[in-house]
Design a protein around this motif. Structure first.
Motif, PDB file in Angstrom:
ATOM      1  N   GLU A  81       0.807  -1.206   0.000  1.00  0.00           N
ATOM      2  CA  GLU A  81       0.000   0.000   0.000  1.00  0.00           C
ATOM      3  C   GLU A  81       0.852   1.273   0.000  1.00  0.00           C
ATOM      4  N   GLN A  82       2.151   1.139  -0.184  1.00  0.00           N
ATOM      5  CA  GLN A  82       3.047   2.284  -0.158  1.00  0.00           C
ATOM      6  C   GLN A  82       3.357   2.756  -1.566  1.00  0.00           C
ATOM      7  N   CYS A  83       3.618   4.026  -1.667  1.00  0.00           N
ATOM      8  CA  CYS A  83       4.037   4.632  -2.928  1.00  0.00           C
ATOM      9  C   CYS A  83       5.520   4.366  -3.116  1.00  0.00           C
ATOM     10  N   LYS A 121      -5.616  10.725  -3.945  1.00  0.00           N
ATOM     11  CA  LYS A 121      -5.650  10.920  -2.497  1.00  0.00           C
ATOM     12  C   LYS A 121      -4.944   9.777  -1.771  1.00  0.00           C
ATOM     13  N   SER A 122      -4.925   8.616  -2.382  1.00  0.00           N
ATOM     14  CA  SER A 122      -4.387   7.416  -1.742  1.00  0.00           C
ATOM     15  C   SER A 122      -2.864   7.424  -1.726  1.00  0.00           C
ATOM     16  N   SER A 123      -2.288   7.028  -0.603  1.00  0.00           N
ATOM     17  CA  SER A 123      -0.825   6.926  -0.523  1.00  0.00           C
ATOM     18  C   SER A 123      -0.315   5.804  -1.419  1.00  0.00           C
ATOM     19  N   CYS A 150       0.553   7.275  -4.600  1.00  0.00           N
ATOM     20  CA  CYS A 150       1.489   8.398  -4.435  1.00  0.00           C
ATOM     21  C   CYS A 150       0.769   9.721  -4.235  1.00  0.00           C
ATOM     22  N   ASN A 173       1.209  13.192  -9.406  1.00  0.00           N
ATOM     23  CA  ASN A 173       1.275  12.577  -8.084  1.00  0.00           C
ATOM     24  C   ASN A 173       2.577  12.988  -7.412  1.00  0.00           C
ATOM     25  N   LEU A 174       2.820  12.490  -6.217  1.00  0.00           N
ATOM     26  CA  LEU A 174       3.983  12.912  -5.434  1.00  0.00           C
ATOM     27  C   LEU A 174       5.312  12.446  -6.006  1.00  0.00           C
TER      28      LEU A 174
END
Length: 187
Positions: free
Chosen positions: A20-22, A83-85, A88, A113-114
């Motif tokens: 679940e991580q970017c 919005k989700s991590s 990203c 995205n990030l």
């Protein structure tokens, strides 16, 4: 038996949280710019949000790269951000502020995205501005390792910039020197 079950549960939770991580593969701004179709200065005019994403209404005030790609877009005002991590996100931009952004294009729309370039325009460093003025794109043939690449071994080739030396910013430029070798500049 109970200890083994607890360890198995812990491992499953750990694996799930890791999934679940970017993960952004580019470490250096030059990589992000070289991989981008569109790099702009955009002013944030407004935003709307739902459970999955935030859509920013922007006006592009300057093009570093991709004006022809931008002209082909069906929606030139909406910048979609997750919005989700795991995707990203969340991307947080302030209404009224201008940002230097790398933008992905798909289906006639813009997204960010990030993992992309996101710098307040008024806070941009001289190194970043020189890179965006052409130094990054002019040296895209210089190879910079991505985060998930295996470590480079053996002698360094003419086209390689390995991990930047201490004192280099992630915005530094990997470019050819007078001998035609790719080296970190301005560190």
């Amino acid at each position: 038996m109970r200890t083994g079950m607890i360890q198995s549960c812990f491992l499953l939770i750990l694996l799930f949280s890791m999934s679940e991580q970017c993960g952004c593969p580019a470490q250096y701004t030059q990589q992000v710019v070289c991989d981008s179709k569109l790099v702009v200065v955009a002013k944030v005019e407004a935003f709307a949000s739902d459970n999955l994403q935030t859509n920013y209404q922007i006006s592009v005030t300057k093009f570093y790269y991709g004006k022809m790609e931008y002209d082909k877009l069906s929606d030139k005002k909406t910048l979609e951000t997750p919005k989700s991590s795991a995707e990203c996100g969340p991307v947080v931009l302030s209404v009224g502020s201008s940002y230097i952004l790398s933008v992905s294009l798909y289906n006639g729309k813009m997204s960010h995205n990030l993992c992309g370039l996101q710098v307040k325009a008024k806070s941009a460093s001289q190194v970043l501005l020189k890179g965006l003025a052409g130094k990054y794109k002019d040296n895209c043939d210089c190879e910079i390792p991505y985060e998930f690449d295996p470590p480079q071994t053996g002698p360094q080739t003419k086209n390689q910039c390995r991990l930047a030396p201490r004192g280099c910013s992630y915005q530094s430029v990997c470019s050819r020197d007078g001998n035609g070798r790719c080296k970190w500049q301005g560190c």
